[in-house]
Design a protein around this motif. Structure first.
Motif, mmCIF file in Angstrom:
data_model
loop_
_atom_site.group_PDB
_atom_site.id
_atom_site.type_symbol
_atom_site.label_atom_id
_atom_site.label_comp_id
_atom_site.label_asym_id
_atom_site.label_seq_id
_atom_site.Cartn_x
_atom_site.Cartn_y
_atom_site.Cartn_z
ATOM 1 N N UNK A 81 0.442 3.581 -6.087
ATOM 2 C CA UNK A 81 0.778 2.279 -5.514
ATOM 3 C C UNK A 81 0.947 1.235 -6.618
ATOM 4 N N UNK A 82 1.847 0.304 -6.404
ATOM 5 C CA UNK A 82 2.181 -0.725 -7.386
ATOM 6 C C UNK A 82 1.016 -1.705 -7.553
ATOM 7 N N UNK A 128 0.722 3.845 -16.689
ATOM 8 C CA UNK A 128 0.119 2.733 -17.440
ATOM 9 C C UNK A 128 0.961 1.464 -17.348
ATOM 10 N N UNK A 129 0.348 0.302 -17.551
ATOM 11 C CA UNK A 129 1.110 -0.958 -17.536
ATOM 12 C C UNK A 129 2.177 -0.985 -18.625
ATOM 13 N N UNK A 130 3.275 -1.667 -18.331
ATOM 14 C CA UNK A 130 4.379 -1.917 -19.265
ATOM 15 C C UNK A 130 5.113 -0.646 -19.711
ATOM 16 N N UNK A 131 4.947 0.425 -18.954
ATOM 17 C CA UNK A 131 5.671 1.650 -19.296
ATOM 18 C C UNK A 131 6.904 1.847 -18.417
ATOM 19 N N UNK A 132 7.018 1.061 -17.346
ATOM 20 C CA UNK A 132 8.169 1.144 -16.448
ATOM 21 C C UNK A 132 8.539 -0.275 -16.040
ATOM 22 N N UNK A 133 9.765 -0.734 -16.350
ATOM 23 C CA UNK A 133 10.168 -2.108 -16.002
ATOM 24 C C UNK A 133 10.061 -2.407 -14.511
ATOM 25 N N UNK A 134 10.243 -1.379 -13.677
ATOM 26 C CA UNK A 134 10.146 -1.592 -12.231
ATOM 27 C C UNK A 134 8.726 -1.697 -11.731
ATOM 28 N N UNK A 152 0.820 -1.218 0.000
ATOM 29 C CA UNK A 152 0.000 0.000 0.000
ATOM 30 C C UNK A 152 0.853 1.267 0.000
ATOM 31 N N UNK A 153 2.172 1.121 -0.058
ATOM 32 C CA UNK A 153 3.035 2.302 -0.052
ATOM 33 C C UNK A 153 3.055 2.948 -1.449
ATOM 34 N N UNK A 154 3.443 4.215 -1.500
ATOM 35 C CA UNK A 154 3.595 4.911 -2.770
ATOM 36 C C UNK A 154 4.860 4.396 -3.448
ATOM 37 N N UNK A 155 4.708 3.908 -4.680
ATOM 38 C CA UNK A 155 5.839 3.287 -5.374
ATOM 39 C C UNK A 155 6.309 4.088 -6.583
#
Length: 276
Positions: free
Chosen positions: A64-65, A48-54, A39-42
């Motif tokens: 949140x992730x 959007x999905x698949x825009x950041x590998x992390x 629930x932490x801010x990530x």
């Protein structure tokens, strides 16, 4: 091992087992794949999905992730579903055994209590209970069990009424076995298989009820749940549909997996009972 081989020969049972095994593994590995508080801010909000590998599945409105929420939500949903089903099964077995074995006034009284619980839909009963008592995981588990114990109780009673008239039970009475010993050694093992097959359906219903309660804001706010994730995505459904679609699909796949597992289990236990 013979039962396992027969179960794996069932296509629906095998598919259900694979789905549930994948969910269990995902839940167990959640702290490793996505360590820390889900629930932490990530990251940046509404990534959007698949825009950041992390952050492969993106982030929600608060940053949140989403992947962490899905993985940790699997732990919550499976834990609540299994705990609620286990509680309902234990209570249902106890009540059904007592009603079927004792008969008479005890049977009549316990079945009228079961009727009273079956009149009220399980979700409404859980909703009222959680709203009254307060929100916590044990309360949610007990509330779900409270709405689902009557079905295993009735099935157990029906099995006991059939089994208690059989020759080997009469023989046990003749040789002087204690009634409790007859109930738990002679009757319960033979009454259990159909009730066990019902347990998978109860797990699926419990997972859906927990998700619905979380969707309404009555789940544990300190835990990541699929229902709360679906509710979180409602306000941005047009611009970020993935926030509701992803947990919704995960929930649907879980329920389908439990249903298929239940079908395979019913076939195996049914054929095993028929062979005896």
């Amino acid at each position: 091992m013979t039962l396992l081989r027969r179960f794996l020969r069932s296509p629906e049972g095998t598919i259900g087992l694979v789905i549930l095994a994948a969910l269990f593994i995902a839940g167990l590995l959640a702290p490793i794949i996505s360590p820390g508080d889900p629930l932490r801010i990530a990251g940046r909000a509404l990534l959007p999905p698949f825009s950041d590998p992390g952050l492969p599945l993106g982030t929600d409105r608060l940053g949140r992730d989403v992947l962490a929420g899905l993985l940790h939500g699997a732990r919550t949903s499976l834990a609540v579903g299994i705990a609620a089903a286990l509680s309902a099964m234990v209570l249902g077995l106890f009540v059904g055994m007592a009603a079927g074995f004792a008969g008479g006034l005890v049977d009549e009284t316990l079945m009228r209590v079961a009727d009273a619980f079956q009149i009220v839909p399980g979700f409404l009963l859980a909703l009222a209970f959680v709203s009254t008592i307060g929100v916590s995981t044990p309360v949610v588990v007990f509330a779900i069990a409270l709405g689902t114990w009557a079905d295993p109780a009735r099935l157990t009673r029906a099995q006991v009424l059939s089994i208690r008239e059989r020759d080997y039970v009469s023989a046990a009475r003749v040789i002087g076995m204690h009634p409790a010993e007859i109930a738990f050694k002679e009757i319960l093992p033979n009454a259990l298989p159909p009730v066990l097959a019902l347990s998978a359906t109860i797990v699926a219903g419990a997972i859906l009820t927990e998700a619905a309660l979380s969707f309404l804001g009555l789940g544990n706010p300190n835990l990541a749940t699929w229902g709360s994730m679906i509710a979180e995505g409602r306000s941005v459904l047009r611009s970020a549909a993935y926030l509701s679609v992803l947990p919704g699909l995960t929930l649907a796949v879980t329920v389908v997996g439990v249903h298929l597992f239940s079908e395979g289990l019913t076939k195996v236990l049914g054929s095993d009972g028929g062979s005896r």
